[in-house]
Design a protein around this motif. Sequence first.
Motif, short mmCIF file in Angstrom:
data_model
loop_
_atom_site.label_atom_id
_atom_site.label_comp_id
_atom_site.label_asym_id
_atom_site.label_seq_id
_atom_site.Cartn_x
_atom_site.Cartn_y
_atom_site.Cartn_z
N SER A 178 0.83 -1.20 0.00
CA SER A 178 0.00 0.00 0.00
C SER A 178 0.87 1.26 0.00
CB SER A 178 -0.89 0.01 1.25
OG SER A 178 -0.12 0.29 2.40
N ARG A 180 1.08 3.17 2.54
CA ARG A 180 1.58 3.37 3.89
C ARG A 180 3.08 3.10 3.94
NH1 ARG A 180 -3.24 0.75 4.53
NH2 ARG A 180 -2.19 -1.28 4.56
N TYR A 182 6.57 2.89 6.83
CA TYR A 182 6.87 2.63 8.23
C TYR A 182 8.34 2.88 8.51
CZ TYR A 182 2.50 0.01 7.72
OH TYR A 182 1.20 -0.35 7.44
N MET A 195 4.27 5.25 11.73
CA MET A 195 3.49 4.95 10.53
C MET A 195 3.13 6.24 9.81
SD MET A 195 -0.37 3.32 10.06
CE MET A 195 -0.05 1.82 10.97
N SER A 197 0.75 7.37 6.98
CA SER A 197 -0.39 6.89 6.21
C SER A 197 -1.25 8.07 5.79
CB SER A 197 -1.21 5.90 7.04
OG SER A 197 -2.29 5.38 6.31
N GLN A 200 -5.89 8.52 1.64
CA GLN A 200 -5.87 8.06 0.26
C GLN A 200 -6.89 8.83 -0.56
OE1 GLN A 200 -3.64 5.54 -0.66
NE2 GLN A 200 -2.94 5.86 1.42
N ASP A 221 -7.92 6.44 5.83
CA ASP A 221 -7.04 7.19 6.72
C ASP A 221 -6.70 6.32 7.92
OD1 ASP A 221 -9.23 7.35 8.50
OD2 ASP A 221 -9.88 9.25 7.63
N VAL A 222 -6.07 6.89 8.95
CA VAL A 222 -5.58 6.08 10.07
C VAL A 222 -6.64 5.85 11.15
CG1 VAL A 222 -3.19 6.81 9.75
CG2 VAL A 222 -4.67 8.13 11.28
N ASP A 385 -1.85 -4.66 10.54
CA ASP A 385 -2.50 -4.50 9.23
C ASP A 385 -3.95 -4.98 9.26
OD1 ASP A 385 -2.78 -3.70 6.66
OD2 ASP A 385 -1.67 -5.35 5.77
#
Length: 510
Positions: A178, A180, A182, A195, A197, A200, A221-222, A385
Motif C-alpha cells: 500500500s 503506507r 513505516y 506509521m 499513512s 488516500q 485514513d488512520v 494491518d
Amino acid sequence: MSTSLSLPALSQPALARLASYVALFVRSGDLVALTGDLGAGKTTFARALIEAVAGEAVEVPSPTFTLVQSYEQLRVPIHHFDLYRIRAPDEVHETGLENALGTGAVILEWPERAGDLAVQARLDLQLAETAAPDRRNVTLVGHGGWAERLVRIEAMMRFADSARCSESRPAFLQGDASRRAYARIATPSGPAVLMDSPRQPDGPPVREGKPYSQVAHLAEDVRPFVAIANCLRGYGLSAPEIIAADLDTGFLLTEDLGDDVYGTLIGAGVPIEALYRPAVDVLVALGQHELPAELPLPGAAPHLVAAYDHGALGIEIELLADWYWPALHGQAIPDAARAQFLALWQPLIERIARCSRHWVLRDYHSPNLLRLPDRAGIGAVGIIDFQDAMRGHRAYDLVSLLEDARLDVPLELEERLLGHYCARARAEHADFDREDFLAAYAILGAQRNTKILGIFARLAMRDGKRGYVRHMPRLWGYLDRSFRHRELAGLAAWYEHAFPRNQRGRVLGI
C-alpha cells in the motif's frame, strides 16, 4: 511546482537526523543536489543519507577524485557524485550521471557545475555556515515529486517532535504493497514504529458513483487502525498500542512488536503448525465477540464499521475478470463470459453477505502476524494491518491464514487446523454448525483467492510489480481445494473452461 523548508542552526546530529528522514522518501530517479562552500558539510550529509538508506554504518569515501561512488546493493541504489573537479558542463556526460539517474538515486555535490539537469524529482539542499562552527543553516527546496514529499517530511518531523522523538533518527521498515510507509524510531520508553499513512485520495467512480475504495470498504485514513487496535487490545489480543496519533495528517506512533514475522520465521525453518495453531486459537477467541457497527475513537467521531456486503464481495471477485483474464487471453473478457461468471457467483455471495456480524480482520496471514514469546496465550500472537476490518463471516480470516497466498500450507495441515478450529468453536458455541461453516469456508476460499489472483495480475500489469506473479500457481492450488465442495461445482467448471490448466502459466510471463 516547488516547496521550500528552512532549518536554522542545525547541529551535526540534527543534520544526520534530517538525512534519515530524507532517506525514508528517496526513490530511484531522484536527484538530491547538495550546495555549499568547501567544508560546509555536503559530504557529511551525503554520508548520513547513504547510511540511512543502507540501514547500517557503511564506508562512504568522498568521491572528489573518483567523481562517483556507487552503492548498488541498497534498498534504493545510490550514486554519489562530486563535480568539484569538473570545469565545464559538457564534461559531465563523461561521468555517467544521466545513466545513473536511470538506475537509482543520485546525490550530487557541486550541482551548479553540471548546468541544467532535466530531472522530474529533485531535492535541492543548501548548507550555509553560521557563527557557530558546528552549526549549519539548511534550506531545502523540493521540485516535482519532491515538492509533496518535502511537505510530508516537515509534517513527520513535527509529529515526531510532539511525541518526544526529537533526538531520534528513524530507520526504514519494510511495509506492504500500500501507500503506507513505516519506520522504526526510539522513544523515551523504548522502540516504536512510526506509521506514515496519508489519506488516500478517492479514485474515479467505478460503481454507483463510488470509487473502488468505498465499494470495497477500504480504510482511507488512520482512524480505523486506531479504533480497531484499541478494541482488539481490550479483548486481550496483541494489536500494537497506540502511543501517539495525528488523525488529520495521518501519522501514528505505535508499539513495536518486533521482527519475528511468521513469514520470516517459516522461511528460516520454524514449523508452520507451531505458529499457526496459536493463530487459529486467536480466531476462536475473536469469534466470541460480535463486531459492533461503531467503535469509539478518542477525540473524534466513532469509526463506523462496514459490513462485508454484496458490493464489496462482488467487486473483489471482478478483479479476476478485469485483470487476470486480459493478462491470460490478451483481450478484455467478453460480456457473455462476464455475465456467466457473475451469475455463478451471485447465490454464493448472497449466502455469505447474510452473515455480517463477526470480526473479519481481512488480511490475517503470515506477513501480518508476529511471534511474541514473552507473552502468554492469545497474547503471544502479534497482529498488524487490520485497518480494513469489517463485519462479516468468521470463516474469512481462517481462510486467509490456512490458504496463505505467500507461502505453501500443506493440505493435511489445513485440514487438521480447520478441524481444530471447528472443535474449539463448537465447544465455545453450542449453535456452531460445522457443515454450514465448512461450506462458507470453501466459498470464501474461492472468493479470496479469486480476488488475489486479480490483484496480483493488476500489480504486474499496471504497476510493474512482477514479483507477485510467482504466487499465482499456489493460488490456483488453493482454488482447486475450494472447488472440491459440492456447492462450487458449477463455478469450478467455469474456471476450468475459462482458464485451462495448461495455459494458466502464461500469466507468469506478463
